[in-house]
Design an enzyme around this catalytic site. Structure first.
Site, PDB file in Angstrom:
ATOM      1  N   GLU A 186      35.658   8.190 -46.025  1.00  0.00           N
ATOM      2  CA  GLU A 186      35.687   7.581 -44.695  1.00  0.00           C
ATOM      3  C   GLU A 186      34.284   7.560 -44.086  1.00  0.00           C
ATOM      4  O   GLU A 186      33.568   8.557 -44.161  1.00  0.00           O
ATOM      5  CB  GLU A 186      36.630   8.378 -43.784  1.00  0.00           C
ATOM      6  CG  GLU A 186      38.059   8.390 -44.301  1.00  0.00           C
ATOM      7  CD  GLU A 186      38.805   9.662 -43.925  1.00  0.00           C
ATOM      8  OE1 GLU A 186      38.327  10.417 -43.080  1.00  0.00           O
ATOM      9  OE2 GLU A 186      39.882   9.895 -44.520  1.00  0.00           O
ATOM     10  N   GLU A 236      43.613  10.163 -47.313  1.00  0.00           N
ATOM     11  CA  GLU A 236      43.075  11.189 -48.219  1.00  0.00           C
ATOM     12  C   GLU A 236      43.796  11.206 -49.555  1.00  0.00           C
ATOM     13  O   GLU A 236      43.177  11.360 -50.610  1.00  0.00           O
ATOM     14  CB  GLU A 236      43.149  12.579 -47.577  1.00  0.00           C
ATOM     15  CG  GLU A 236      42.025  12.881 -46.604  1.00  0.00           C
ATOM     16  CD  GLU A 236      42.162  12.155 -45.293  1.00  0.00           C
ATOM     17  OE1 GLU A 236      43.250  11.597 -45.021  1.00  0.00           O
ATOM     18  OE2 GLU A 236      41.189  12.122 -44.528  1.00  0.00           O
ATOM     19  N   PHE A 289      35.984  17.242 -44.394  1.00  0.00           N
ATOM     20  CA  PHE A 289      36.154  18.679 -44.131  1.00  0.00           C
ATOM     21  C   PHE A 289      37.113  19.156 -45.225  1.00  0.00           C
ATOM     22  O   PHE A 289      38.073  18.450 -45.529  1.00  0.00           O
ATOM     23  CB  PHE A 289      36.805  18.927 -42.768  1.00  0.00           C
ATOM     24  CG  PHE A 289      35.890  18.772 -41.591  1.00  0.00           C
ATOM     25  CD1 PHE A 289      35.405  19.893 -40.919  1.00  0.00           C
ATOM     26  CD2 PHE A 289      35.529  17.517 -41.137  1.00  0.00           C
ATOM     27  CE1 PHE A 289      34.570  19.753 -39.817  1.00  0.00           C
ATOM     28  CE2 PHE A 289      34.687  17.368 -40.035  1.00  0.00           C
ATOM     29  CZ  PHE A 289      34.201  18.490 -39.377  1.00  0.00           C
ATOM     30  N   ASP A 303      39.353  21.055 -45.044  1.00  0.00           N
ATOM     31  CA  ASP A 303      40.692  21.142 -44.467  1.00  0.00           C
ATOM     32  C   ASP A 303      41.507  19.881 -44.734  1.00  0.00           C
ATOM     33  O   ASP A 303      42.722  19.944 -44.873  1.00  0.00           O
ATOM     34  CB  ASP A 303      40.578  21.369 -42.962  1.00  0.00           C
ATOM     35  CG  ASP A 303      39.589  22.474 -42.636  1.00  0.00           C
ATOM     36  OD1 ASP A 303      40.027  23.560 -42.264  1.00  0.00           O
ATOM     37  OD2 ASP A 303      38.359  22.263 -42.775  1.00  0.00           O
ATOM     38  N   PHE A 304      40.845  18.739 -44.758  1.00  0.00           N
ATOM     39  CA  PHE A 304      41.587  17.488 -44.938  1.00  0.00           C
ATOM     40  C   PHE A 304      41.967  17.273 -46.403  1.00  0.00           C
ATOM     41  O   PHE A 304      42.836  16.460 -46.715  1.00  0.00           O
ATOM     42  CB  PHE A 304      40.805  16.286 -44.415  1.00  0.00           C
ATOM     43  CG  PHE A 304      40.358  16.450 -42.990  1.00  0.00           C
ATOM     44  CD1 PHE A 304      41.082  17.239 -42.104  1.00  0.00           C
ATOM     45  CD2 PHE A 304      39.206  15.848 -42.525  1.00  0.00           C
ATOM     46  CE1 PHE A 304      40.662  17.408 -40.788  1.00  0.00           C
ATOM     47  CE2 PHE A 304      38.781  16.010 -41.219  1.00  0.00           C
ATOM     48  CZ  PHE A 304      39.506  16.795 -40.346  1.00  0.00           C
ATOM     49  N   HIS A 355      39.351  23.041 -38.886  1.00  0.00           N
ATOM     50  CA  HIS A 355      38.062  22.503 -39.346  1.00  0.00           C
ATOM     51  C   HIS A 355      37.117  23.622 -39.795  1.00  0.00           C
ATOM     52  O   HIS A 355      35.896  23.450 -39.739  1.00  0.00           O
ATOM     53  CB  HIS A 355      37.363  21.713 -38.227  1.00  0.00           C
ATOM     54  CG  HIS A 355      37.991  20.403 -37.868  1.00  0.00           C
ATOM     55  ND1 HIS A 355      39.167  20.303 -37.170  1.00  0.00           N
ATOM     56  CD2 HIS A 355      37.594  19.113 -38.104  1.00  0.00           C
ATOM     57  CE1 HIS A 355      39.460  19.020 -36.988  1.00  0.00           C
ATOM     58  NE2 HIS A 355      38.533  18.284 -37.537  1.00  0.00           N
TER      59      HIS A 355
HETATM   60  C1  LIG Z   1      43.580  13.570 -42.262  1.00  0.00           C
HETATM   61  C2  LIG Z   1      42.296  13.416 -41.529  1.00  0.00           C
HETATM   62  N1  LIG Z   1      41.328  12.655 -42.058  1.00  0.00           N
HETATM   63  C3  LIG Z   1      40.165  12.494 -41.417  1.00  0.00           C
HETATM   64  C4  LIG Z   1      39.927  13.096 -40.209  1.00  0.00           C
HETATM   65  C5  LIG Z   1      38.614  12.899 -39.489  1.00  0.00           C
HETATM   66  N2  LIG Z   1      38.795  12.069 -38.322  1.00  0.00           N
HETATM   67  C6  LIG Z   1      38.983  12.590 -37.104  1.00  0.00           C
HETATM   68  S1  LIG Z   1      39.294  11.421 -35.956  1.00  0.00           S
HETATM   69  C7  LIG Z   1      39.146  10.183 -37.086  1.00  0.00           C
HETATM   70  C8  LIG Z   1      39.339   8.761 -36.678  1.00  0.00           C
HETATM   71  C9  LIG Z   1      40.726   8.528 -36.283  1.00  0.00           C
HETATM   72  O1  LIG Z   1      40.904   7.202 -35.906  1.00  0.00           O
HETATM   73  P1  LIG Z   1      42.148   6.806 -35.037  1.00  0.00           P
HETATM   74  O2  LIG Z   1      43.387   7.312 -35.689  1.00  0.00           O
HETATM   75  O3  LIG Z   1      42.069   5.357 -34.776  1.00  0.00           O
HETATM   76  O4  LIG Z   1      41.992   7.626 -33.701  1.00  0.00           O
HETATM   77  P2  LIG Z   1      40.832   7.507 -32.611  1.00  0.00           P
HETATM   78  O5  LIG Z   1      39.796   8.499 -32.984  1.00  0.00           O
HETATM   79  O6  LIG Z   1      40.331   6.113 -32.637  1.00  0.00           O
HETATM   80  O7  LIG Z   1      41.495   7.848 -31.335  1.00  0.00           O
HETATM   81  C10 LIG Z   1      38.874  10.696 -38.335  1.00  0.00           C
HETATM   82  C11 LIG Z   1      38.705   9.895 -39.553  1.00  0.00           C
HETATM   83  C12 LIG Z   1      40.953  13.899 -39.702  1.00  0.00           C
HETATM   84  N3  LIG Z   1      40.811  14.538 -38.538  1.00  0.00           N
HETATM   85  N4  LIG Z   1      42.126  14.040 -40.360  1.00  0.00           N
END
Ligand SMILES: Cc1ncc(C[n+]2csc(CCOP(=O)(O)OP(=O)(O)O)c2C)c(N)n1
Ligand SMILES: Cc1ncc(C[n+]2csc(CCOP(=O)(O)OP(=O)(O)O)c2C)c(N)n1
Ligand SMILES: [Mg+2]
Ligand SMILES: [Mg+2]
Lengths: 328, 331, 328, 331
Positions: free
Chosen positions: C29, C59, C82, C84-85, C128
């Protein structure tokens, strides 16, 4: 006292606890037809499809839904079918179920039991044979239970269902048909207490789950040669019963840990390291660990057997432990 | 906002105040982070307030809500105490989670807020299960689950929605679509027509609304919740909005053209509701006062939060588990 | 020699290996914008969007797709953001990537590197901050690497990318900004070789990842009191360098294992148990392990710190180890 | 089967033989299991042969295939050696995986068969990634991924299909819908209109066919593959069929009414193709001989497999990994 199987003991535990507490329910694939091994046979008829719930093949959602349902006042029993498939739901178990109570500052608890049948079961191969208990013992927030007898499967599963935190409950597939006595009436086995399956003072064997039986067989064989081994079945892996283990090792001065799982970073390492730290000066011989080599479990029996700890290996290890200490 | 003239001024006055309070809370938090008071990452929802407000003003206090890493607005809208929330961001005693969770793990079970989540999409099965639990107990409560546009590409989205439909559960799924998944334009990584089409393919009715029009969000939510309360099962609401700030408060968001952001600033949901209220006869002074009050409230809260004690370090050992509690051993 | 950060060292490793071998590519990502910590900064410009691929937040598919892409002749670098993911992709890693070569009878290999940043990073809280390296060391088929210095991040990541089996590559988030010398030209660090970060003969400290630095600080403090600790940074956790550790412990007779992860069933247990088994008679004091208590990582610093092994704890533990042995 | 008269007799004669060979292989395996020769669980695909045959007869030998726990038919159809397969089921030396995998892990990379899988749905991301790898290398090969109706409720289905569309990958997704997920009727656990609707919501063209009509499966597959080879990206084929045997060879499948099974026996895909071939002028004797040959082939194979040596036990330690290979230490 009635004689029944390990499988039916677990089934009885579910029945008794569901009768006792309306909040208890079970969810998983095929439960309406008894579950993959028959653990839930006829239960949907007894309790209805709401409380013995069939689910889609959606492990992540089975586990995640249980977390949510536990937060709203129910007490789900999650059936994962094979512990291997729980890997499809590990985020939900480790990042959600195990941590929610803590992360949210103790506002609530997540009372759920995750049943994950483990272990080698002839020719089930690499994706249906794993024993990953050490993973769960490493995760704060989880209780980890691994019963080895019918009576313990009854009494520990009942205790697990009554526990207010997430419990990973590891039944061994190879034990389903094992028969044993089940006490009449209510039978609760406390979590966190080991069972001294056999008394002896020559050596302490610490084990759990399927290996309890191999250790007992080995101990009987050793007894005929005058070596009396104490066999401790931990039953609960977290919290494990340090006191019982330590007391025994203090007496015998010798420790063998026997596990079916891969030895490298298996839970046996935790036991061995803990005893080495706490009782070094009381040991009369180096601690020994037995477990599987670090190989996936193969399908062909002769190959699969290379991943098994056999009775002979236990006997050899004990003989080595009780042999006079080599000059050093 | 055709119906601006017969707007329910009392109701939307309150919504307007709520949106300002959300904005002011986050602006106070961003300012506090610059001072080093906010300890971990925060994900502001500036520009997205109409979703939080428009959805949550239709929830009853017994209803439940599950949110995301970008959850301050949702949480405030569900009725959580902003002082406790700010204390949580500051890692202080009296925080909603006692300082254990921080921004990404705020939960307030007292107001039915069952948690933000640090794992994208993980709230969907949990919300589904919460609704399952409610249904099993014959409760009349419903569950709302808000997630981002990025979350619809995670497996739990499919599994949770399928489950909710199979068991006809009382869940409102809300896709809060701000166009971005962190620094990625979500549409580049999303196949097909999006959240609503996916929900419909699972037999779940779906509605798309302008997520910067709180009147539209409110109306769509109300209809959806009426159906859910009537036992018709889950509904998905797809709200298109825009994230004015970066992914986190420290993200300059250089991956999008300045004029795009500028244009979106002109589409501010709070200003739009203000205009509607003005058209419906609300005095400019009253509107300005609402904004002012929100800023004052949140500034005072930030000041109070900074004066709060740190939590007792030994709290690190509590709330883990009853059996095998780490407090049984010394460290 | 140039001075650069741990972060940039990893970036350089990716650049060099992508230039060297067209089969290498990276997926995850936000990689097009440099990745969450900037590890891939500008790389999409250099290599194009095919080879530095942005992915959906999927993931399980990131990991699973890497398995398939590795089977068809490419060498994917998987970025999990991370560690964790990575729990959202554990089936794909453990049941698929790790086992495929074996299950399929050695017909092919799965050459992929899974980058999973680990560890505590101020106030990142329970989802995290995890360090789950012991899980991976338990899984047959996986190589596990955890670099602690810029030079090692360069040299180990390059070796990991060239390795033909799946490597779980655990960078520590708190080390991104750490500066150090990077050799000019090609710099490969062999997998499986520990680094003796400091020589000493009073005690052996075995550690890895972020804790290397705490151990070195503690060792310097101890040196002023005349206690010379040997600090061994394992660098690779599977296979770990038994020879270097055993040789050192044979010399010092004392072992302290220091890890950031939860101590219970952490990888330190494996080291401690292995040494206890093999070198019991050569130990002058009981082995000691340091690690986090079995608690989730909290957000507030004072609470988070309870999960950290501080320099003082290391110093205390060493002092305890070298103190004259109590009568027993 | 309107076009039975101008049926390509050569092509479908071969398909007919293949279907018989699949049936005969599995019947031989079931018989062998009763004798204790097959060591682990097997999941027969009796009644589903038209899917394996109709899909795979359109794959070139360089194309790739990923299959499931119920993969014997797919694997044979892709060209694997039935003797090696039978040896694998018997856990013998010379098995496709040297006896390490068994029925659920058969793979034959030599014929582009990249593996059955013991985890439902796990083959979908792997297939997608295999196609991704091919595309990166500029290959013209395509990938077929066959999975059951139960698999569409797992997250990886969503993630994999979304991915395949986003990257426009050359994958044919085949949902082999036998109505059951183990002992559960899949429709009871599946929301919405099913696999095709879900694929379409992800922008993936989808076709539904009678999976017991090999002519229809063949035709639909050919069209789909033409599009895929033309670079149009993924297609999903939904084939409705029925599993005559139980979930495993030892499952009596009492959870379904006998008359349902009886009716489905009358819908045998092999018999249907036989009838079409007969109508197209193929002699009854030739048809019967085909069946007979298949039975003889597989009976001989089973006999040969049972006479094969066991694998060297030390093979348990090979093929694990190069670095940290368990053979470095003694056990
Ligand atoms: C399973 C997972 N993958 C990646 C992340 C890292 N991450 C945190 S917020 C985010 C973007 C999320 O996008 P969206 O669902 O559109 O929510 P927004 O941040 O736009 O509110 C990512 C990739 C995570 N927290 N959990
Ligand atoms: C992730 C996962 N969950 C559960 C199982 C157990 N299981 C094996 S086959 C099966 C049914 C699969 O149904 P379907 O996908 O329709 O395939 P079919 O067996 O009908 O060919 C189940 C639940 C599994 N192997 N993997
Ligand atoms: Mg978004
Ligand atoms: Mg099926």
């Amino acid at each position: 006292m009635a004689t029944d199987t390990y499988l039916n003991a677990g089934r009885r535990a579910v029945i008794e606890e569901m009768q006792r507490d309306r909040a208890v329910w079970a969810l998983g694939e095929d439960l309406g037809r008894g579950g993959v091994f028959g653990q839930y046979r006829d239960l949907q008829g007894m309790f209805g499809a709401d409380r013995i719930a069939d689910t889609p093949i959606s492990e992540a959602c089975i586990m995640g839904a249980a977390v949510g349902a536990a937060m709203t006042g129910t007490r789900p029993i999650v059936e994962m079918r094979f512990s291997d498939f729980a890997l499809c739901a590990i985020d939900e178990l480790v990042n959600q179920a195990a941590k929610a109570r803590f992360m949210f500052g103790g506002q609530m608890r997540v009372p759920m039991v995750v049943r994950e049948p483990i272990g080698m079961w002839r020719s089930s191969a690499a994706q249906h044979s794993q024993s990953l208990e050490s993973w769960y013992t490493h995760i704060p927030g989880l209780v980890v239970v691994a019963p080895a007898t019918p009576a313990d499967n009854l009494g520990l599963l009942k205790s697990a269902i009554r526990n207010d935190d997430p419990v990973v409950y590891l039944e061994h597939k190879n034990l389903w048909g094992l028969e044993g006595e089940l006490p009449d009436g209510e039978h609760l086995v406390p979590l966190g207490k080991a069972d001294i399956a056999r008394h002896g003072d020559a050596v302490t064997i610490v084990t759990w789950s399927g290996m309890r039986h191999a250790c007992l067989r080995a101990a009987e064989a050793l007894a005929t040669a005058g070596i009396e081994a104490e066999v401790i079945d931990l039953r609960t892996l977290w919290p494990w019963d340090r006191e019982t283990v330590f007391n025994s090792v203090r007496r015998t001065g010798r420790l063998l840990v026997v596990q079916e799982a891969v030895s490298v970073s298996g839970f046996g390492a935790e036991i061995a390291a803990s005893v080495a730290e706490a009782l070094h000066h009381e040991l009369k011989a180096p601690i020994r660990r037995l477990g599987a080599p670090r190989i996936p479990v193969a399908y062909a029996p002769a190959l699969e057997d290379r991943a098994r700890v056999g009775d002979a290996a236990i006997i050899d290890a004990v003989r080595g432990l009780v042999a006079p200490c080599p000059a050093n | 906002m055709d119906n601006a003239h017969n707007l329910d001024r009392k109701r939307f006055g309150a919504v307007f105040a709520l949106m300002h309070r959300i904005r002011a809370f986050e602006e106070a938090a961003i300012a506090a982070q610059k001072e080093g008071l906010v300890l971990g990452a925060i994900h502001p929802s500036i520009g997205q307030e109409a979703v939080a407000a428009g959805v949550c003003c239709n929830l009853q206090s017994a209803d439940l809500l599950l949110s995301t890493h970008r959850g301050h607005g949702h949480t405030l809208a569900k009725g959580a105490d902003p002082l406790a929330m700010m204390r949580e961001l500051f890692g202080r005693a009296g925080g909603t989670c006692g300082g254990k969770g921080g921004s990404m793990h705020i939960a307030d079970f007292g107001v039915g807020m069952l948690g933000a989540n640090g794992v994208v999409g993980a709230n969907i099965p949990i919300a589904t299960g919460a609704a399952h639990g409610l249904k099993l107990q014959g409760s009349k409560q419903i569950v709302a689950c808000i997630f981002g546009d990025g979350a619809i590409n995670r497996g739990p989205f499919l599994e949770g929605l399928n489950w909710a439909r199979v068991f006809d559960l009382p869940v409102l799924f809300v896709c809060e679509d701000n166009g971005f998944s962190a620094t990625t334009r979500t549409r580049d990584m999303t196949a097909g027509a999006g959240a609503a089409a996916r929900a419909q393919s699972l037999g779940i009715p779906a509605v798309e609304v302008d997520g910067n029009d709180v009147l539209a969000v409110d109306a769509a939510t109300r209809t959806a919740i009426d159906d859910i309360r009537a036992g018709k099962g889950p509904v998905l609401l797809h709200c298109r909005t825009y994230r004015i700030t970066g992914h986190t408060a420290v993200d300059p968001a250089l991956y999008r053209p300045a004029d795009e952001v500028e244009a979106q600033r002109g589409n501010c949901p709070i200003a739009r509701l203000g205009a509607a209220l003005a058209m419906a006869g609300m005095e400019p002074d009253a509107l300005a006062a609402t904004a002012q009050q929100a800023v004052e409230e949140m500034t005072a809260i930030a000041a109070k939060a900074r004066d709060t004690d740190w939590p007792d370090p030994m709290a690190a050992f509590s709330d883990v588990q009853d059996m095998g509690d780490p407090r049984e051993r010394a460290f």
